[in-house]
Design a protein around this motif. Structure first.
Motif, short mmCIF file in Angstrom:
data_model
loop_
_atom_site.label_atom_id
_atom_site.label_comp_id
_atom_site.label_asym_id
_atom_site.label_seq_id
_atom_site.Cartn_x
_atom_site.Cartn_y
_atom_site.Cartn_z
N LYS A 34 0.75 -1.18 0.00
CA LYS A 34 -0.05 -0.01 0.04
C LYS A 34 0.93 1.20 -0.07
N ASP A 35 0.41 2.44 -0.20
CA ASP A 35 0.80 3.67 -0.09
C ASP A 35 1.75 3.91 1.05
N TYR A 38 4.89 1.77 1.17
CA TYR A 38 6.03 2.42 0.80
C TYR A 38 6.52 3.63 1.40
N PRO A 373 4.69 3.20 -8.18
CA PRO A 373 3.87 2.22 -7.05
C PRO A 373 2.77 1.46 -7.75
N SER A 376 -1.57 2.75 -6.41
CA SER A 376 -1.34 3.71 -5.55
C SER A 376 -2.48 4.89 -5.91
N HIS A 377 -3.10 5.39 -4.77
CA HIS A 377 -3.99 6.39 -4.62
C HIS A 377 -3.65 7.77 -5.23
N HIS A 378 -2.17 7.70 -5.20
CA HIS A 378 -1.39 9.01 -5.80
C HIS A 378 -1.11 9.02 -7.12
#
Length: 389
Positions: A34-35, A38, A373, A376-378
């Motif tokens: 997950k973010d 990381y 990633p 990733s939500h980003h």
């Protein structure tokens, strides 16, 4: 490639044939870092700290027995974990999914054979070469050990194919390469391999594999033909662009070679095929390559990254594009593309872990966040999609 065996299934009966194993692979999506994972790993000051943080993730069992964590050992352990998962999935699969999963392994078989051939030419130790081979592309030990034992001449290469490679799953691709090369050179098959660089042989074999895989998924039809067909088109285009870019400054970029040898390396599938690959044949430098790719919006932005000479390389741009496409494969239902996507996304995650640990080991913390990633939500493409809404 013969017609696929078994039943792919559609909206009414896909789950009857493949529902369990597809549900399993989709559940394994939860195993990706997950973010937050990381973030914690990139804040570590030592590899021991990395090991402690990984003990809270799906890699806990994989790193538990490692006395000292190193980037190479972490990579090998993570790959072996992926291979174990893949082999379990393969044992649960029925046709035509079983053959689809076999197709995924053919790429690694080709890479292993080329590694052994190249190592044999340079006189490297067989045990050292075998240790570097990818576990998903392994044959039985006797076959692997026999590949580098050929004599480095035309007869030795011919005997290698006739006695060893012909019985492997990728044997037909070698036969196609030998036949095409001997026809173009006007010579006998046994005089071909030593006259061509190993990397050119590898590019040819990957081309045949991509074309064969594309034909297979096309015959499967349904959602698999759409989703996996798109992934293979993108992969074929990436190969064509990289072949052209890497040929600059080599004999492949000479006018006669561009229209013969280099042209034959371009896959006959993809968004660039046929008009784009035809234009790539005449490209002689990066400026001309840029003008060709500018005609294809999906690749123009990637090329601009390379042309700008920024911190991000063209490989990084390809990785970002690939991760987006592979993640999207999980968003649709009742297709085989999700199995390919899982393997490739796990490979990206392993690259990320190796990059991060290498940066920590070499005290290059300024470079540590230059990875891609997964889920990733980003992610840039998720952020742009959110803004569009």
């Amino acid at each position: 490639m013969s017609n696929p065996k078994g039943n792919h299934g559609g909206i009414a009966d896909f789950n009857i044939h493949h529902g369990f194993i597809e549900a399993l692979i989709r559940g394994m999506r939860c195993s990706f870092l997950k973010d937050a994972d990381y973030h914690h790993i990139t804040q570590c000051e030592s590899l021991e700290d990395v090991k402690l943080n990984l003990s809270e993730t799906d890699y806990a069992d994989a790193v538990a027995d490692m006395a000292v964590l190193t980037p190479s050992d972490l990579q090998a352990t993570a790959i072996q974990k992926l291979v174990t998962e893949f082999k379990y999935v393969r044992t649960q699969a029925v046709e035509p999914l079983a053959t689809f999963l076999d197709f995924i392994t053919y790429e690694y078989m080709i890479e292993n054979i080329m590694l052994l051939l190249k190592g044999a030419l340079s006189g490297r130790d067989i045990n050292e070469l075998l240790a570097q081979c990818h576990p998903l592309g392994m044959f039985k030990d006797s076959t692997m050990r026999s590949i580098p034992t050929f004599e480095p001449n035309a007869k030795g290469f011919a005997d290698l194919y006739q006695t060893v490679l012909v019985d492997t799953p990728v044997g037909p691709y070698f036969a196609m390469f030998l036949q095409e090369s001997s026809s173009s050179m006007g010579g006998e098959v046994r005089n071909v391999i030593e006259e061509v660089e190993i990397e050119i042989i590898k590019s040819s074999l990957i081309k045949y594999w991509l074309e064969d895989f594309t034909r297979y998924v096309s015959k499967l039809g349904g959602e698999t033909a759409d989703v996996m067909g798109e992934l293979l088109k993108v992969r074929a285009d990436t190969n064509a662009i990289n072949i052209t870019l890497n040929s600059f400054g080599t004999p492949l970029n000479e006018p006669a070679m561009r229209s013969s040898d280099r042209k034959r390396l371009y896959p006959a599938v993809g968004h660039l095929y046929p008009s784009g690959t035809s234009m790539l044949t005449d490209v002689s430098n990066e400026e001309e390559l840029g003008r060709v790719l500018a005609l294809f919006p999906q690749y123009a932005s990637i090329w601009n990254v390379h042309a700008a000479g920024a911190d991000k390389s063209i490989d990084d741009a390809f990785y970002e594009r690939d991760v987006e496409a592979l993640e999207l494969a999980f968003e649709s239902q009742m297709h085989f593309g999700v199995f390919y996507a899982y393997v490739k996304l796990k490979e990206q995650e392993i690259r990320n872990l190796v990059w991060i640990t290498e940066c920590i080991l070499q005290s290059q913390k300024d470079e540590i966040n230059k990875f891609v990633p997964v889920f990733s939500h980003h992610a840039p493409w998720r952020a742009s999609a959110a803004k569009a809404r």
